[in-house]
Design an enzyme around this catalytic site. Structure first.
Site: not given
Ligand code: SAH
Ligand code: SF4
Length: 413
Positions: A122, A135, A142, A146, A149, A268, A388
């Protein structure tokens, strides 16, 4: 044809970098999307052009692809009529296939894309009054899991090729109608400069914040971003590009040295215990190591600050004490920093809740009063799951519980 199988990655392991630089195609033609100019020249020479021709044609084709947005050789009017079908027989200038395009009530747009070998990913466009941010995704899924996410719950992962990465920017330009207009098809190639439109663009910024961890696909991300920054093509300044990492410490210096874009770090949490839980990569590269790498990031300065992303999770990482500790850490490491507070975006099955607005305000005030900018990001495109952390394609919808069970089984087998 290159192996395009998805990697199945059960636990906390680094992905094997996919050994491919050119997007594979079933029809045997070579896709030039994402191929650097020098490599196009080599490919033309390998296909039979003499060195002088190969050099000239690669320069012309590069200009048509990235400066003009043209994807048919037939439209490249400064290339001889006989040469155009010769090129079209051997090469193609592809875009990712659009499976679905969605529009949020707040103007945010999300595209579900498909690779030539059938994997979905996406991209999201976020218009603002003074800028438009694309974006961009770097991987299908991935590997990093996390806990907050949605992308991290996808089981299947493959690195995107440079063409699939820069192809997102090309598609966005197509959709926004942002190629210079000049006179093209069927004419002699001379342009009317009055028709030429370089300013007032909608797409002004790029963030590598879509699906995937860009520093786990370093080579392809680098090739793609070099193409985005090339002055003879898309010509976007590196100051308008931000790469976000969850903290792949060994690649951060290389990113600053070799790509030179702005850095965002998904911090975070400020304690080992909490960061280990919500960003499991922390068990490998801890907070101290991560902040030291930020302090050493090439090009970071007060004029080019490092962005720390901080997702606001209710009763998890959002207390006043956490905010004070964040300030202390930023000061201890002397970091030119700003903090982006991201209200948690929920998704089906997520284990957390978003902090209350009062809590977020209090956290933001503490950081702000210490002299560090700490804006709260307004969630965009929540209604179409474009915000995000909400990105996830249908390919591998599995619950966290099912995923954890499978990982546990794999560990005991
Ligand atoms: N993988 C990379 C970039 C993609 S994520 C990273 O983790 O930095 C882009 C941002 O969205 C990251 O800061 C991630 O931690 C945040 N993010 C992921 N899941 C989220 C959620 N459910 N609510 C808000 N931010 C989130
Ligand atoms: Fe991967 Fe989501 Fe963690 Fe970014 S926030 S490293 S996309 S699992």
């Amino acid at each position: 044809m290159a192996d395009t199988a998805l990697m199945s990655i059960p636990g906390q392991v680094d992905p094997v970098p996919a050994p491919r630089d050119i997007t594979p195609r079933a029809d045997g033609r070579t896709d030039l999307m994402g191929v650097p100019k020098e490599r196009i020249q080599e490919l033309f020479a390998e296909a039979g052009l003499d060195p002088k021709q190969a050099k000239l044609r690669s320069k012309q084709v590069f200009h048509w692809i990235y400066h003009r947005g043209v994807s048919e050789f037939a439209d490249m009017t400064d290339i001889s009529k006989a040469m155009r079908p010769w090129l079209a027989k051997r090469f193609v200038i592809a875009r990712p296939e659009v499976v679905e395009a969605q529009h949020s009530t707040d103007g945010t747009r999300k595209w579900l894309l498909k690779t030539a070998d059938g994997h979905e990913y996406e991209m999201v466009f976020i218009p603002d009054a003074d800028r438009g941010t694309l974006c961009v995704s770097s991987q299908v899924g991935c590997t990093l899991n996390c806990r907050f996410c949605h992308t991290g719950t996808m089981k299947l992962v493959r690195n995107l090729t440079p063409g699939e990465i820069v192809g997102q920017v090309m598609l966005a330009r197509d959709a926004l109608g942002e190629w210079p207009k000049g006179s093209m098809a069927g004419l002699d190639g001379e342009e009317d400069s009055s028709e030429y439109r370089a300013d007032g663009r909608l797409l002004t910024n790029i963030v590598m914040m879509g699906m995937g961890e860009p520093l786990y696909n370093f080579d392809n991300v680098k090739t793609a971003l070099k193409l985005v920054m090339d002055g003879a093509g898309l010509a976007l300044s590196r100051r308008r590009i931000t790469l976000s990492t969850s903290g792949v410490v060994p690649m951060m210096g290389k990113c600053g040295d070799e790509i030179g874009v702005n850095l965002a770090v998904s911090l975070h949490a400020v304690t080992k215990e909490i960061r280990d839980e919500i960003v499991p990569l922390n068990k490998k590269y801890g907070i101290e190591e991560l902040l030291a790498a930020c302090a050493a990031y090439p090009g970071a300065s007060n004029a080019r600050r490092i962005t720390f992303e901080y997702v606001m999770l209710k009763d998890k990482n959002d207390s006043d004490e956490h905010a004070h500790e964040l300030v202390r850490l930023i000061k201890e490491y002397g970091l030119p920093a700003k903090v982006n507070l991201i209200p948690f975006n929920p998704w089906p099955g997520s284990a957390y809740e978003c902090s209350t607005p009062e809590r977020i305000k209090s956290f933001s005030n503490i950081v702000f009063e210490a002299g560090i900018s700490a804006p709260v990001r307004t969630p965009r495109g929540r209604d179409i799951d474009a915000a995000c952390g909400q990105l996830k394609t249908a390919a591998a919808k599995k619950s966290r519980a099912q995923r954890d069970r499978e990982a546990a089984e794999a560990a005991t087998n």
